[in-house]
Design a protein around this motif. Structure first.
Motif, PDB file in Angstrom:
ATOM      1  N   PRO A  93       0.822  -1.222   0.000  1.00 18.44           N
ATOM      2  CA  PRO A  93       0.000   0.000   0.000  1.00 18.44           C
ATOM      3  C   PRO A  93       0.849   1.262   0.000  1.00 18.44           C
ATOM      4  CG  PRO A  93      -0.886  -1.593   1.534  1.00 18.44           C
ATOM      5  CD  PRO A  93       0.447  -2.114   1.118  1.00 18.44           C
ATOM      6  N   ARG A  94       1.961   1.269   0.770  1.00 14.24           N
ATOM      7  CA  ARG A  94       2.815   2.457   0.804  1.00 14.24           C
ATOM      8  C   ARG A  94       3.435   2.711  -0.583  1.00 14.24           C
ATOM      9  NH1 ARG A  94       5.257   5.106   4.938  1.00 14.24           N
ATOM     10  NH2 ARG A  94       4.567   3.490   6.388  1.00 14.24           N
ATOM     11  N   THR A  95       3.838   1.624  -1.278  1.00 13.78           N
ATOM     12  CA  THR A  95       4.415   1.769  -2.622  1.00 13.78           C
ATOM     13  C   THR A  95       3.400   2.356  -3.589  1.00 13.78           C
ATOM     14  OG1 THR A  95       5.842  -0.120  -2.217  1.00 13.78           O
ATOM     15  CG2 THR A  95       5.521   0.534  -4.511  1.00 13.78           C
ATOM     16  N   LEU A  96       2.166   1.844  -3.535  1.00 11.36           N
ATOM     17  CA  LEU A  96       1.125   2.364  -4.423  1.00 11.36           C
ATOM     18  C   LEU A  96       0.837   3.826  -4.129  1.00 11.36           C
ATOM     19  CD1 LEU A  96      -1.380  -0.634  -4.485  1.00 11.36           C
ATOM     20  CD2 LEU A  96       0.197   0.076  -6.279  1.00 11.36           C
ATOM     21  N   LEU A  97       0.846   4.207  -2.858  1.00  8.52           N
ATOM     22  CA  LEU A  97       0.587   5.589  -2.481  1.00  8.52           C
ATOM     23  C   LEU A  97       1.683   6.494  -3.028  1.00  8.52           C
ATOM     24  CD1 LEU A  97      -1.023   7.706  -0.947  1.00  8.52           C
ATOM     25  CD2 LEU A  97       0.281   7.102   1.111  1.00  8.52           C
ATOM     26  N   CYS A  98       2.923   6.052  -2.962  1.00 17.21           N
ATOM     27  CA  CYS A  98       4.026   6.870  -3.471  1.00 17.21           C
ATOM     28  C   CYS A  98       3.928   7.049  -4.974  1.00 17.21           C
ATOM     29  CB  CYS A  98       5.368   6.223  -3.107  1.00 17.21           C
ATOM     30  SG  CYS A  98       5.724   6.257  -1.331  1.00 17.21           S
ATOM     31  N   LEU A  99       3.553   5.961  -5.688  1.00 18.03           N
ATOM     32  CA  LEU A  99       3.391   6.060  -7.142  1.00 18.03           C
ATOM     33  C   LEU A  99       2.283   7.037  -7.497  1.00 18.03           C
ATOM     34  CD1 LEU A  99       3.794   2.340  -8.290  1.00 18.03           C
ATOM     35  CD2 LEU A  99       5.349   4.256  -8.743  1.00 18.03           C
ATOM     36  N   ALA A 100       1.178   6.975  -6.766  1.00 20.63           N
ATOM     37  CA  ALA A 100       0.062   7.893  -7.046  1.00 20.63           C
ATOM     38  C   ALA A 100       0.467   9.333  -6.800  1.00 20.63           C
ATOM     39  CB  ALA A 100      -1.140   7.511  -6.179  1.00 20.63           C
ATOM     40  N   GLN A 101       1.216   9.571  -5.709  1.00 20.32           N
ATOM     41  CA  GLN A 101       1.662  10.943  -5.420  1.00 20.32           C
ATOM     42  C   GLN A 101       2.629  11.438  -6.484  1.00 20.32           C
ATOM     43  OE1 GLN A 101       3.211  10.378  -1.484  1.00 20.32           O
ATOM     44  NE2 GLN A 101       1.266  10.927  -0.482  1.00 20.32           N
ATOM     45  N   ALA A 102       3.532  10.544  -6.938  1.00 20.23           N
ATOM     46  CA  ALA A 102       4.473  10.939  -7.993  1.00 20.23           C
ATOM     47  C   ALA A 102       3.722  11.291  -9.272  1.00 20.23           C
ATOM     48  CB  ALA A 102       5.468   9.809  -8.252  1.00 20.23           C
ATOM     49  N   TRP A 103       2.700  10.508  -9.587  1.00 15.76           N
ATOM     50  CA  TRP A 103       1.890  10.785 -10.801  1.00 15.76           C
ATOM     51  C   TRP A 103       1.255  12.168 -10.721  1.00 15.76           C
ATOM     52  CZ3 TRP A 103       0.923   7.203 -14.833  1.00 15.76           C
ATOM     53  CH2 TRP A 103       0.024   7.647 -15.788  1.00 15.76           C
ATOM     54  N   LEU A 104       0.713  12.498  -9.564  1.00 21.18           N
ATOM     55  CA  LEU A 104       0.050  13.788  -9.411  1.00 21.18           C
ATOM     56  C   LEU A 104       1.047  14.934  -9.509  1.00 21.18           C
ATOM     57  CD1 LEU A 104      -2.453  12.966  -6.540  1.00 21.18           C
ATOM     58  CD2 LEU A 104      -2.991  13.325  -8.951  1.00 21.18           C
ATOM     59  N   VAL A 105       2.268  14.729  -9.018  1.00 24.92           N
ATOM     60  CA  VAL A 105       3.270  15.794  -9.088  1.00 24.92           C
ATOM     61  C   VAL A 105       3.728  16.013 -10.514  1.00 24.92           C
ATOM     62  CG1 VAL A 105       5.601  16.424  -8.397  1.00 24.92           C
ATOM     63  CG2 VAL A 105       4.036  15.462  -6.722  1.00 24.92           C
ATOM     64  N   PHE A 135       4.312  12.359 -26.386  1.00 24.71           N
ATOM     65  CA  PHE A 135       4.248  10.949 -26.043  1.00 24.71           C
ATOM     66  C   PHE A 135       3.068  10.704 -25.101  1.00 24.71           C
ATOM     67  CE2 PHE A 135       8.594  11.969 -27.092  1.00 24.71           C
ATOM     68  CZ  PHE A 135       8.996  10.906 -27.895  1.00 24.71           C
ATOM     69  N   VAL A 136       2.429   9.565 -25.277  1.00 32.92           N
ATOM     70  CA  VAL A 136       1.266   9.192 -24.478  1.00 32.92           C
ATOM     71  C   VAL A 136       1.533   7.845 -23.821  1.00 32.92           C
ATOM     72  CG1 VAL A 136      -1.171   8.506 -24.557  1.00 32.92           C
ATOM     73  CG2 VAL A 136      -0.387  10.487 -25.868  1.00 32.92           C
ATOM     74  N   SER A 137       1.207   7.749 -22.539  1.00 30.00           N
ATOM     75  CA  SER A 137       1.279   6.486 -21.813  1.00 30.00           C
ATOM     76  C   SER A 137      -0.079   6.197 -21.184  1.00 30.00           C
ATOM     77  CB  SER A 137       2.352   6.549 -20.719  1.00 30.00           C
ATOM     78  OG  SER A 137       2.271   5.406 -19.870  1.00 30.00           O
ATOM     79  N   ASN A 138      -0.511   4.956 -21.303  1.00 27.02           N
ATOM     80  CA  ASN A 138      -1.754   4.555 -20.626  1.00 27.02           C
ATOM     81  C   ASN A 138      -1.485   3.452 -19.621  1.00 27.02           C
ATOM     82  OD1 ASN A 138      -1.160   2.498 -22.391  1.00 27.02           O
ATOM     83  ND2 ASN A 138      -3.270   2.207 -23.099  1.00 27.02           N
ATOM     84  N   GLY A 139      -0.244   3.413 -19.138  1.00 23.59           N
ATOM     85  CA  GLY A 139       0.118   2.385 -18.180  1.00 23.59           C
ATOM     86  C   GLY A 139       0.895   2.955 -17.017  1.00 23.59           C
ATOM     87  N   SER A 140       1.961   2.267 -16.648  1.00 24.90           N
ATOM     88  CA  SER A 140       2.695   2.624 -15.441  1.00 24.90           C
ATOM     89  C   SER A 140       3.790   3.654 -15.681  1.00 24.90           C
ATOM     90  CB  SER A 140       3.328   1.360 -14.839  1.00 24.90           C
ATOM     91  OG  SER A 140       4.213   0.753 -15.781  1.00 24.90           O
ATOM     92  N   VAL A 141       4.081   3.988 -16.927  1.00 23.93           N
ATOM     93  CA  VAL A 141       5.139   4.967 -17.209  1.00 23.93           C
ATOM     94  C   VAL A 141       4.585   6.357 -16.932  1.00 23.93           C
ATOM     95  CG1 VAL A 141       6.722   5.877 -18.936  1.00 23.93           C
ATOM     96  CG2 VAL A 141       6.143   3.442 -18.931  1.00 23.93           C
ATOM     97  N   THR A 142       5.140   7.035 -15.951  1.00 26.44           N
ATOM     98  CA  THR A 142       4.573   8.314 -15.520  1.00 26.44           C
ATOM     99  C   THR A 142       5.075   9.497 -16.328  1.00 26.44           C
ATOM    100  OG1 THR A 142       6.322   8.521 -13.873  1.00 26.44           O
ATOM    101  CG2 THR A 142       4.253   7.491 -13.179  1.00 26.44           C
TER     102      THR A 142
END
Length: 489
Positions: free
Chosen positions: A4-16, A66-73
């Motif tokens: 859960p902590r890893t997913l939260l960090c990824l989500a925060q990085a995406w938003l930044v 470039f467009v990503s629809n996956g995990s590449v932020t």
């Protein structure tokens, strides 16, 4: 506990990284200051088209998207090997798009776009930015005016008469109801060789941003409204003033601010050209060209109410008499053809009668003009960028004595003029559509047809041979006019 902590960090990085949220089915304009810039794509249960258009550009840099629809932020050139990263490649118009599935999260990354502005559209109904297959229709020009039409966008919905109440349109016909939600079209015209235009992206946002501050640009301040010119359907109509004589112009129509139709090329005529443009005639909807009809205000052209009463009355009387004679057969019950009807016959006859009744003015080519620089003072001008045929044909032109008009119901014009003759196919269309008992016949190409018609431009000019003419059409999108009749759009 770490997941859960890893997913939260990824989500925060995406938003930044992608702190600007793109809105579905809406155009948004941005100016790049850093590289890369990232934008969040809206989630959708359907595939979405991500499209971009340059509103300005610098010659020294080439922006990339470039467009990503996956995990590449932050998708970029190094990620193209990944299955969920795609590059939007720009075409010659500076437009591009890619369609992807964005179920939960996606991102658009922009590189090398510093000091540029660009427009982004995300849609679940196809790309918002695209080049349309159809082009605007150049109708005719004078020394400082042009009449143009948008591509057709809505069928006429004109009901066909049927037996036993087989009623044909009146001679002075009225149009069916206009479409209730027509698309928005804007017309953009520029001098073809102007430096400001030559360095501009061919996009709707670039046109809108430059029209108000580039002196070589003109846009019509208002449309003349919707017009049902022919069976192709409803169009927007523009009558534009303020052009420069003997100048090459390029025109684009932009649909809904982002879809580009064009280009078309045309040239204005010489300052001595005296014929005004006649247009907006309900009983002759296909008429839209310069004709030898006097008017008090050259800036407005000539509309139906300004036509000489003798001309209007004579034309309407002739069409009424023809319709009465046509309906002596039981139209709708006694078929004279499996392909055409009485309504087709009347429409073809109307078009022929209008074109032969109202001559179209033109000009002979200037002796100093060349096929590559667009002879601006001729109805056969080749706009810059024109696809010149292997053999440039001579148009069907004829000098006219102003005191002895081709149509006696027209008053004498102020000066002698040159007319471009009707295409012979305009006559053939009525001959093919009408029943034999009417006795409608056209002159033969090998005998006298060339005295009154342009022969060999659309068809070969040989008896019984259809198609294969020298140009294939009376007019084209490059501004060439060989005879007055069917054009290519």
């Amino acid at each position: 506990m770490l997941l859960p902590r890893t997913l939260l960090c990824l989500a925060q990085a995406w938003l930044v990284l992608a702190d600007t949220q793109l809105v579905l089915n809406q155009l948004q304009t941005f100016s790049a200051t850093t590289s890369p810039l990232t934008y969040s794509l809206p989630a959708s249960s359907d595939p979405v088209s991500v499209s971009v258009a340059l509103c300005s550009y610098q010659k020294s840099t080439t922006p990339r998207f470039f467009v990503s629809n996956g995990s590449v932020t932050t998708p970029g050139p190094d990620d193209l090997g990944e299955g969920d990263v795609f590059e939007i490649e720009l075409d010659d118009y500076s437009l591009g798009s890619v369609t992807v599935q964005v179920a939960s999260a996606g991102v658009l990354a922009v590189y090398n776009a510093a000091d540029m502005s660009f427009e982004v559209g995300v849609s679940d109904e196809g790309p918002l930015h695209q080049v349309l297959d159809e082009v605007p229709l150049f109708s005719d020009s004078t020394a400082n005016q042009v009449l143009m039409f948008s591509p057709p966008f809505s069928p006429s919905n004109m009901s066909s008469p049927s037996y036993p109440n087989y009623t044909l349109p009146a001679a002075n016909q009225t149009f069916p109801p206009e479409p209730t939600s027509p698309p928005d079209y804007s017309l953009f015209i520029a001098a073809t060789t102007s430096s400001a235009f030559m360095t501009l992206p061919r996009t709707g946002c670039a046109f809108r941003g430059s029209a108000s501050n580039v002196g070589q640009f003109l846009t019509s301040s208002r449309s003349e409204g919707l017009w049902l010119r022919d069976t192709d359907g409803w169009r927007w109509q523009w009558f534009v003033n303020g052009l420069v004589p003997m100048t090459n112009y390029t025109a684009y129509a932009v649909k809904n601010e982002s879809q580009v139709a064009g280009p078309v090329y045309f040239a204005t005529k010489s300052p001595a050209f005296a014929c005004p443009i006649v247009y907006g005639i309900p009983f002759c909807p296909s008429i839209g060209y310069a004709a030898p009809v006097g008017n008090n205000d050259p800036g407005t052209g000539v509309s139906a109410g300004e036509l000489p009463s003798a001309f209007t009355e004579n034309l309407l009387s002739g069409l009424s008499n023809f319709t009465t004679m046509l309906t002596t057969i039981a139209c709708g019950r006694d078929l004279y053809s499996p392909l055409v009807t009485c309504a087709d016959c009347q429409a073809a006859y109307r078009n022929w009668l209008c074109i032969v009744s109202l001559p179209r003015c033109a000009e002979y080519a200037s002796p100093t003009s060349s096929s590559t620089t667009a002879a601006s003072s001729t109805s056969t001008m080749l706009g810059q960028g024109a696809q010149e045929p292997l053999i440039t044909p001579t148009p069907a032109l004829a000098m006219q004595n102003a005191s002895n008009p081709r149509n006696p119901s027209l008053p004498p014009f102020a000066e002698n003029y040159t007319a471009v003759l009707p295409c012979l196919e305009v006559c053939h269309a009525a001959d093919r559509a009408c029943p034999p008992f009417l006795g409608f016949q056209c002159p033969l190409p090998q005998y006298t047809a060339g005295q009154s018609y342009g022969v060999g431009f659309v068809d070969t000019g040989e008896e019984g041979v259809v198609g294969g003419g020298l140009t294939g059409a009376g007019t084209d999108q490059w501004g060439n006019v060989w005879c007055n009749g069917p054009g290519v759009v």
